[in-house]
Design an enzyme around this catalytic site. Structure first.
Site, mmCIF file in Angstrom:
data_model
loop_
_atom_site.group_PDB
_atom_site.id
_atom_site.type_symbol
_atom_site.label_atom_id
_atom_site.label_comp_id
_atom_site.label_asym_id
_atom_site.label_seq_id
_atom_site.Cartn_x
_atom_site.Cartn_y
_atom_site.Cartn_z
ATOM 1 N N GLU A 8 0.826 -1.215 0.000
ATOM 2 C CA GLU A 8 0.000 0.000 0.000
ATOM 3 C C GLU A 8 0.859 1.264 0.000
ATOM 4 O O GLU A 8 1.550 1.545 0.986
ATOM 5 C CB GLU A 8 -0.879 -0.009 1.262
ATOM 6 C CG GLU A 8 -1.736 1.240 1.413
ATOM 7 C CD GLU A 8 -2.695 1.158 2.597
ATOM 8 O OE1 GLU A 8 -2.438 0.385 3.535
ATOM 9 O OE2 GLU A 8 -3.702 1.883 2.569
ATOM 10 N N GLU A 35 -11.961 1.438 5.104
ATOM 11 C CA GLU A 35 -10.982 1.801 6.124
ATOM 12 C C GLU A 35 -11.157 3.311 6.319
ATOM 13 O O GLU A 35 -10.539 4.124 5.620
ATOM 14 C CB GLU A 35 -9.556 1.472 5.682
ATOM 15 C CG GLU A 35 -8.560 1.709 6.811
ATOM 16 C CD GLU A 35 -7.119 1.634 6.334
ATOM 17 O OE1 GLU A 35 -6.379 0.766 6.819
ATOM 18 O OE2 GLU A 35 -6.736 2.442 5.456
#
Ligand code: LER
Ligand code: MN
Length: 271
Positions: free
Chosen positions: A154, A248
């Site tokens: 990420e 998220e």
């Protein structure tokens, strides 16, 4: 088909973080199932923090999939990163992630490397730190191959890492290292800060994208900020992306309303 997921964090040390549900695994899974989520993304303290048998039972009971497991606790609790100057710490970081990968693999779920990538710290050159990251990811990429799962890398925004901040940079890194099992995470919050045009960047790098974090410009649930979600959703759907879009985001104004807003937005843009 694009699948929905919602985050459940079971790590008290990250209580202020961008995760929708907290504390009680079963209660959170019950709520996620009732809202119609396809999966959950779990943040646990370690690879053996929760009983795999119990999780298997709950996943079956609530008809949910394990979408992914986060590894951030390795940094937050143990101070481990893959680019630490100390070789012993780097080895421990690799072992921690391997354990998380093994836990996720029991359910066919990939692990996510976010904050555990670390930073090029003062005294280190950027290229040296990128080299350390590549060395560690090479080992973890092979481990993913053995486990038959993907491993998710990420890119984060500049306030969290100085290694790679955009999908372009991360895609170039992956291509130059010829990893076999590493995919990218497009976190819409980080992208809102770093990308000139998030939809165009997704379109350009879609062949590498294996997971999406679904949060608005202010990291609240989608719909509570100013992200232009329609063009981003179009870029994902037009490409045939069939991974998870996983919330998220901050539990704002509270976990239940944040989860409800998320599934409403998911259904609006992806159903
Ligand atoms: C992890 O997925 C992430 O996005 C980080 O910002 C959490 O610190
Ligand atoms: Mn993220």
């Amino acid at each position: 088909m694009i699948k929905s997921a919602v985050t459940i964090a079971l790590v008290p040390q990250i209580k202020t973080g961008p995760w929708i549900y907290w504390d009680n695994l079963e209660e959170s899974m019950g709520k996620a199932a009732a809202l119609g989520f396809d999966g959950i993304e779990l943040f646990t303290a370690s690879g053996d923090a929760i009983d795999a048998g119990q999780l298997k039972t709950l996943l079956q009971q609530y008809k949910l999939k394990l979408a992914a497991v986060g590894t951030g606790a390795g940094k937050v609790i143990h101070g481990l990163t893959l680019t630490d100057a100390d070789n012993t710490i780097r080895k421990k970081a690799i072992a921690f992630i391997q354990e998380m990968m093994e836990f996720g693999a029991l359910f066919g779920a990939p692990a996510i490397i976010g904050s555990m990538q670390g930073n090029a710290l003062p005294g280190e050159t950027h290229s040296n730190s990128i080299g350390l990251l590549a060395e560690a990811l090479k080992i973890l990429d092979q481990h993913a191959g053995h486990l038959r799962v993907k491993l998710i890398y990420e890119p984060l925004n500049r306030y969290e890492t100085n290694l790679m901040n955009t999908l372009d940079d991360a895609a170039a890194f992956i291509e130059s290292n010829t990893f076999n099992n590493i995919v990218l995470l497009a976190d819409l919050f980080h992208m809102n800060i770093e990308e000139a045009d998030p939809a165009a960047s997704i379109q350009k790098n879609i062949q590498h994208i294996g997971h999406v974090h679904f949060a608005d410009s202010n990291r609240k649930p989608i719909g509570f900020g100013h992200t232009q979600m329609e063009s981003i959703a179009n870029a994902l759907t037009a490409s045939g992306y069939d991974g998870y879009v996983s919330a998220e985001a901050f539990p704002w104004p509270d976990p239940d309303l944040a989860a409800a807003q998320t599934i409403r937005s998911f259904n609006q843009f992806f159903k």
